[in-house]
Design an enzyme around this catalytic site. Structure first.
Site, PDB file in Angstrom:
ATOM      1  N   ASP A  29       2.382  54.551  27.121  1.00 43.17           N
ATOM      2  CA  ASP A  29       1.558  55.551  27.808  1.00 43.17           C
ATOM      3  C   ASP A  29       0.324  54.859  28.390  1.00 43.17           C
ATOM      4  OD1 ASP A  29       0.157  57.794  28.574  1.00 43.17           O
ATOM      5  OD2 ASP A  29      -0.508  58.295  26.539  1.00 43.17           O
ATOM      6  N   ASP A  37       4.893  56.475  30.465  1.00 41.27           N
ATOM      7  CA  ASP A  37       4.968  56.714  31.903  1.00 41.27           C
ATOM      8  C   ASP A  37       5.408  55.446  32.638  1.00 41.27           C
ATOM      9  OD1 ASP A  37       2.489  55.185  32.089  1.00 41.27           O
ATOM     10  OD2 ASP A  37       1.502  57.009  31.349  1.00 41.27           O
ATOM     11  N   ASP A 106      19.494  56.844  35.290  1.00 41.56           N
ATOM     12  CA  ASP A 106      20.341  57.671  34.422  1.00 41.56           C
ATOM     13  C   ASP A 106      20.551  59.023  35.105  1.00 41.56           C
ATOM     14  OD1 ASP A 106      21.492  58.977  32.242  1.00 41.56           O
ATOM     15  OD2 ASP A 106      20.146  58.022  30.794  1.00 41.56           O
ATOM     16  N   ASP A 207      25.698  59.994  32.693  1.00 41.95           N
ATOM     17  CA  ASP A 207      25.684  60.767  31.459  1.00 41.95           C
ATOM     18  C   ASP A 207      26.987  61.558  31.283  1.00 41.95           C
ATOM     19  OD1 ASP A 207      23.792  61.834  29.309  1.00 41.95           O
ATOM     20  OD2 ASP A 207      24.427  63.713  30.228  1.00 41.95           O
ATOM     21  N   GLU A 249      29.154  56.936  30.368  1.00 45.66           N
ATOM     22  CA  GLU A 249      29.135  57.394  28.973  1.00 45.66           C
ATOM     23  C   GLU A 249      30.394  58.209  28.726  1.00 45.66           C
ATOM     24  OE1 GLU A 249      26.279  59.747  25.771  1.00 45.66           O
ATOM     25  OE2 GLU A 249      26.480  60.531  27.792  1.00 45.66           O
ATOM     26  N   HIS A 323      19.402  56.047  22.494  1.00 46.29           N
ATOM     27  CA  HIS A 323      18.394  57.094  22.273  1.00 46.29           C
ATOM     28  C   HIS A 323      18.964  58.298  21.531  1.00 46.29           C
ATOM     29  CE1 HIS A 323      20.639  58.321  25.764  1.00 46.29           C
ATOM     30  NE2 HIS A 323      20.192  59.542  25.570  1.00 46.29           N
ATOM     31  N   ASP A 324      20.275  58.327  21.301  1.00 44.25           N
ATOM     32  CA  ASP A 324      20.908  59.430  20.571  1.00 44.25           C
ATOM     33  C   ASP A 324      21.306  59.024  19.151  1.00 44.25           C
ATOM     34  OD1 ASP A 324      20.874  61.155  22.780  1.00 44.25           O
ATOM     35  OD2 ASP A 324      22.798  60.421  23.508  1.00 44.25           O
TER      36      ASP A 324
HETATM   37  C1  NOJ Z   1      24.170  62.431  26.464  1.00 44.72           C
HETATM   38  C2  NOJ Z   1      22.747  61.964  26.407  1.00 44.72           C
HETATM   39  O1  NOJ Z   1      22.730  60.631  25.951  1.00 44.72           O
HETATM   40  C3  NOJ Z   1      22.004  62.915  25.490  1.00 44.72           C
HETATM   41  O2  NOJ Z   1      20.724  62.456  25.178  1.00 44.72           O
HETATM   42  C4  NOJ Z   1      21.989  64.259  26.147  1.00 44.72           C
HETATM   43  O3  NOJ Z   1      21.398  65.200  25.282  1.00 44.72           O
HETATM   44  C5  NOJ Z   1      23.404  64.743  26.486  1.00 44.72           C
HETATM   45  N1  NOJ Z   1      24.196  63.708  27.098  1.00 44.72           N
HETATM   46  C6  NOJ Z   1      23.348  65.902  27.438  1.00 44.72           C
HETATM   47  O4  NOJ Z   1      22.935  65.471  28.708  1.00 44.72           O
END
Ligand code: NOJ
Length: 546
Positions: A29, A37, A106, A207, A249, A323-324
């Protein structure tokens, strides 16, 4: 060690490359807002150049109400003001380019935000031209078209009384699914891609792209009947530019499908980003919150299959973190006494394989999971889970255990730059708490320590470009049943490489094959040599054919 800069106009440049996934909200940030940012990323490009990466997968920066942290886009061609301006973005692309780093945008082409102008128009009437950009079924308020569930909980259908129709959403209510059967919609999406190509991006992370060809009447989400047709069209219409990379993905991919998605002729996508190895520690038939014990032989078999079945016929991504996902060092590694050794070991195992490795921000520091009280979590998935499971009678403590182990916010805590306030991430209040361990685990400390995880990654990245076996070698798994050791070879006509990793916190026996006895040690996470493998020891040996 000088970085090798890959020529990104060359087809297939990404096969020798290492990518870095960057989550802008949590990176740096510069305004005191508590949210990262674009100017923050600009200020850290030297750090990324030092690491040696070739491209950044930039998590969503497009305009969005942020219900799902930017995966709910309301304007594909505008920057969310929270992150800065289009001028900042152009500067980021240009400045990264000067350092040999490409930017991947993305894009969520499966759905939009419900605030996107297309959806707002679609809500106006059934005759509105944008209505058919989304997936609708007629019905009455009390009976959804079927019992399909949304990934973030609840029904996958939401009723709109004014239209007397239900719309389909695989994720949150605020993320209506796009109708790819409509050729007008597809053309608009290709225009979005062309827009970003004109800005100079190196490619796209797409995505949940295997879910675009859904067929909700047959309850099909991933791998719908027209998927390959769409991929080929997308590639033909919008990605003609030589050298552009597309990362798809694909939660639903198996090796057979992945071969089609990532066929070497480039007719579909450049590579798949699939998750089979990630799902191995969940109970069969249940979901990710229901953990099963880890099994190294299973993990090895999974990687073996992907390595061998895509060899010469497709291209895979190599990752443990994103990130998931929870931090891998807290799962397959050990985030206490052996944090450094195990983080290096996991990197060795992964980067030794064929594919394009992805480093998720903070992985190069060995950042760990976090345990927060429920109210401090920001992710909608976590709160939906808690609500749903509590209503189903689960013990709240058990639900919290699942969240601590698998919650997505584990990966999203702010990047740990220094041992100063808020780890140097912000001068304001961070949008998600900083992990308390930042005083020990931070970039400043890593850069000052020649034995840090950071420098280990730097070395692995450089090796990938120097030693052809990383990119081209065929894969043979050794000792498949061993519960502690993950070992494999990579062979080409010109040379041989052996990767040996102890996945346990205790010593392990492994006999180095005769041919490698005098081989060069390319990298190792222990300074001295020993007959036995020490806790989480890893090494890569190599020799050239004479
Ligand atoms: C996969 C993404 O990596 C995730 O973070 C997102 O919540 C879902 N797709 C929905 O877009």
């Amino acid at each position: 060690m000088a970085n090798v800069i890959l020529d990104k106009s060359k087809r297939g440049w990404w096969k020798s490359a290492v990518f870095y996934e960057l989550y802008p909200k949590s990176f740096q940030d510069t305004t005191g807002s508590g949210v990262g940012d674009l100017r923050g990323i600009l200020s850290r490009l030297d750090y990324l150049e030092t690491l040696g990466i070739d491209a950044i997968w930039l998590c969503p920066i497009c305009a969005s109400p942020q219900v799902d942290n930017g995966y709910d886009i309301s304007d594909f061609c505008a920057i969310d003001p929270m992150f800065g301006t289009m001028a900042d973005m152009e500067e980021l692309i240009a400045e990264s380019g000067k350092r040999g780093i490409g930017i991947l945008i993305d894009l969520t082409l499966n759905h939009t935000s419900n605030q996107h102008v297309w959806f707002r128009e679609a809500l106006k009437s059934r005759d509105n031209p944008y209505h058919d950009y989304y997936v609708w079924r007629d019905g009455t308020p009390d009976v959804p078209p079927n019992d399909m569930r949304a990934t973030f909980g609840g029904s996958a259908w939401t009723y709109v009384p004014e239209l007397g129709q239900w719309y389909f959403h695989q994720f949150a209510v605020e993320q209506p699914d796009l109708n790819w059967e409509n050729p007008m919609l597809r053309r608009e999406l290709y225009d979005v891609i062309r827009f970003w190509v004109s800005k100079g991006v190196a490619g796209f992370r797409l995505d949940v792209i295997d879910q675009i060809a859904k067929d909700p009447d047959r309850k099909i989400t991933a791998n719908g009947p027209r998927l390959h047709e769409y991929f080929r069209e997308l590639s033909r219409e919008a990605l003609l530019e030589e050298g552009l990379v597309t990362v798809g993905e694909a939660w639903g991919a198996d090796t057979q499908r992945a071969r089609l998605y990532s066929a070497p002729d480039g007719s579909e996508l450049s590579m798949v980003f699939q998750f089979e190895h990630i799902g191995l520690d969940q109970q069969p038939g249940k979901d990710k919150w229901d953990l099963a014990p880890l099994s190294l032989p299973k993990l090895k078999d999974c990687f073996r299959r992907w390595q061998q079945e895509l060899y010469g016929t497709g291209w895979n991504s190599l990752f443990f973190n994103n990130h998931d996902l929870p931090r891998i060092v807290s799962r397959w590694g050990e985030d206490g006494k052996y944090r450094v050794e195990s983080a290096k070991m996991l990197a060795t195992m992964l980067h030794g394989m064929q594919g394009t490795p992805y480093i998720y921000q903070g992985e190069e520091l060995g950042m760990t999971n976090i345990r927060l009280p429920l109210e401090q979590y920001q992710d909608l998935e976590i709160h939906n889970l808690f609500r749903e499971r509590s209503a189903q009678g689960y013990d709240p403590q058990d639900v919290m255990e699942s969240i601590w182990a698998r919650g997505r916010d584990n990966a999203r805590t702010p990047m740990q730059w220094t041992s100063g306030p808020n780890a140097g991430f912000t001068t304001g209040t961070p949008w998600l708490p900083v992990n308390e361990n930042y005083r020990q685990i931070n970039a400043e400390a890593a850069l000052a320590d020649p034995n840090s995880i950071f420098y280990y990654y730097q070395k692995l990245i450089a090796l990938r470009k120097r030693v052809p076996e990383f990119r081209d070698g065929s894969f043979t798994l050794l000792c498949p049943e061993d519960e502690q050791v993950f070992a494999y070879t990579r062979d080409t006509d010109g040379g041989h490489m052996l990767v040996v990793c102890n996945f346990s916190g205790t010593e392990a026996a492994f006999e180095i094959p005769e041919a490698f006895r005098n081989a060069e040690v390319l990298i190792t996470n222990y300074e001295s040599e020993a007959e036995i493998l020490r806790p989480y020891e890893a090494k890569i040996l190599h020799y050239k054919k004479i």
